[in-house]
Design a protein around this motif. Structure first.
Motif, short mmCIF file in Angstrom:
data_model
loop_
_atom_site.label_atom_id
_atom_site.label_comp_id
_atom_site.label_asym_id
_atom_site.label_seq_id
_atom_site.Cartn_x
_atom_site.Cartn_y
_atom_site.Cartn_z
N VAL A 336 30.84 54.98 37.77
CA VAL A 336 30.59 55.05 39.21
C VAL A 336 29.40 55.96 39.50
CG1 VAL A 336 31.57 55.63 41.45
CG2 VAL A 336 33.03 54.63 39.67
N GLY A 380 25.47 46.94 46.13
CA GLY A 380 26.82 47.50 45.96
C GLY A 380 27.90 46.43 45.97
N SER A 384 30.06 45.88 42.71
CA SER A 384 31.47 46.27 42.87
C SER A 384 32.39 45.11 42.49
CB SER A 384 31.73 46.70 44.32
OG SER A 384 31.52 45.63 45.21
N GLY A 405 35.95 49.21 42.74
CA GLY A 405 35.03 48.38 43.50
C GLY A 405 34.62 49.04 44.81
N VAL A 408 32.33 52.12 44.09
CA VAL A 408 30.95 51.73 43.77
C VAL A 408 30.22 51.31 45.05
CG1 VAL A 408 29.56 49.93 42.66
CG2 VAL A 408 31.36 51.10 41.39
N LEU A 409 30.87 50.57 45.92
CA LEU A 409 30.24 50.15 47.17
C LEU A 409 29.86 51.35 48.03
CD1 LEU A 409 29.37 47.93 49.12
CD2 LEU A 409 31.74 47.82 49.95
#
Length: 464
Positions: A336, A380, A384, A405, A408-409
């Motif tokens: 991440v 992203g 993600s 997910g 990460v976004l």
């Protein structure tokens, strides 16, 4: 070295391309510190740029030996080709009278660049050996700050009165050819007070009829350069208006010299390299730099980076219990932070380049911010989904895939904003965004990445 070998070595050096510097260095080194005639023969066939390349690449003591042994036989034109670091190192080994005479053989802008690297104690002797015109030109150039148009300015230029004709100018150029600059692209048309009112390109001049008045074929100067203007601003002006040269004027608007595109090419190269190194948090590192000098230049930003890394680690420590309960968090959290860091670096590179080229201004900032934010969110979303799928297959845990997910976004979105807002903020407070932006952008992406991933994992997976 035998006579045959001497001849072969000399011929090889003459044919060797400048990029084959390592071979040239070995040949020069083979001359030793006693055979000046051989050393003269070895360098006699070299172009000044290749000679400067040799002086740059040999060890410092060898360069000083060359300067001591055959300094008076070296062409003056090689001095401006050297880097300023190597010039500073070998100028004390060259005879003061040779350097003074060499300055007189150079264009005044090159002479000023060389003189700027001469030790103050030696400069007086050098200027005493130079002719009066050279001495006055160098002293005037050195009165301006470094990295300004006054240092770039060439005092030799070609001007003609506004009432002159094409034929009159051509005849005068031929009659005074010995006094002309080595290279010039335009003839400046001046009024009675020596204020430039226009310029005629040489290519336009030679196409026109002899009886054509200069005022009919001249064009108004696009820009007048002031000697105190920063060299980077001058370079941007040349790029914007596609200029080959520009007149430099004093406070009264009188022409005092010109800046030519060959110097601007050097400025663009130097500024680009400087910004690239600053973006990595280091200063220029020449091959002649000592270890101590390199360490001193880089250590401060590594110290700042250490401090930000400690803060990021302290954030991780707040979730130690969550990591102990779910070891997968420790495996996945570097992903991440790493992906967010890369996204931030991409946005930062775009922002710093736009700031340096003056494309990113206050008026265009909202458009840049929106574009980078939307780009980061779009990337992203893509990564993600990809990473969530990988994690779902790897750990067979749908909630863990959802958490990473979302993390990460979030981190991509923050990375894109940090990459554009951090350099803008640093510029607003007067700091150089190329120097310190990367440290702070990495800090933001690490903190946000760890907090988003570990915080969501604690809430969603561990009910915390």
């Amino acid at each position: 070295m035998s006579t045959e070998n001497e001849t072969a070595a000399a011929e090889t050096v003459r044919r060797a391309p400048s990029e084959d510097a390592s071979f040239i260095v070995r040949v020069i080194g083979a001359a030793g510190d006693h055979d000046a005639p051989l050393l003269r023969r070895l360098v006699a066939g070299l172009d000044v740029a290749d000679l400067a390349d040799v002086i740059e690449h040999v060890p410092l003591e060898t360069a000083r030996t060359i300067a001591k042994m055959i300094g008076r036989d070296l062409p003056a034109e090689f001095l401006p080709e050297l880097s300023w670091e190597r010039r500073e190192e070998i100028l004390p080994e060259l005879p003061a009278d040779y350097v003074g005479q060499a300055l007189g053989q150079l264009d005044t802008d090159d002479a000023a660049a060389v003189a700027a690297d001469i030790d103050e104690r030696q400069l007086g002797e050098v200027l005493a050996a130079a002719d009066e015109d050279t001495r006055l030109a160098v002293e005037e150039a050195l009165s301006f700050d470094e990295e300004t148009a006054g240092r770039l300015m060439q005092r030799e230029y070609v001007a003609a009165p506004e009432g002159d004709t094409v034929g009159g100018v051509i005849d005068r150029l031929r009659a005074e050819s010995a006094e002309l600059p080595d290279e010039f692209f335009e003839i400046y048309i001046v009024d009675a007070a020596m204020r430039p009112i226009g310029a005629v390109r040489v290519s336009t001049l030679i196409r026109a009829r002899r009886d054509t008045p200069l005022t009919e074929i001249m064009r108004a100067p696009l820009i007048l350069i002031r000697p105190e203007m920063d060299q980077e601003e001058v370079a941007q002006t040349f790029q914007k208006y596609h200029m080959a040269s520009a007149p430099v004027v004093d406070e009264a608007g009188r022409i005092t010299g010109m800046v030519t595109v060959d110097d601007i090419v050097d400025v663009i190269s130097e500024e680009g390299e400087e910004d690239l190194l600053k973006l990595a948090g280091v200063s220029e590192a020449a091959q002649t730099d000592s270890v101590f000098k390199s360490v001193r230049a880089r250590a401060p930003w590594l110290l700042v980076n250490l401090a930000t890394a400690i803060v990021a680690s302290s954030v991780i420590s707040q979730f130690q219990g969550s990591i102990n309960e779910l070891v997968a968090l420790a495996i996945l959290m570097p992903i991440v932070a790493s992906m967010g860091g890369n996204a931030g670096t991409q946005a930062l590179a775009v922002a710093v380049r736009a700031i340096a080229s003056r494309d990113l201004t206050e008026s265009s900032a909202p458009r840049y911010v929106l574009r980078e934010a939307m780009t980061a969110v779009s990337n992203g979303l893509i990564f993600s989904i990809v990473l969530a799928g990988v994690v779902a297959l790897w750990f067979q845990n749908g909630l863990l895939a959802l958490v990473i997910g979302l993390a990460v976004l979030i981190n991509f979105a923050c990375a894109g904003l940090a990459g554009i807002l951090v350099p803008l903020t640093l510029r607003r407070i007067g700091a150089d965004p190329a120097v310190s932006s990367s440290v702070f952008v990495t800090f933001v992406t690490d903190i946000i990445g760890f907090m988003a991933f570990l915080g969501l994992a604690t809430i969603v997976l561990l009910g915390g």
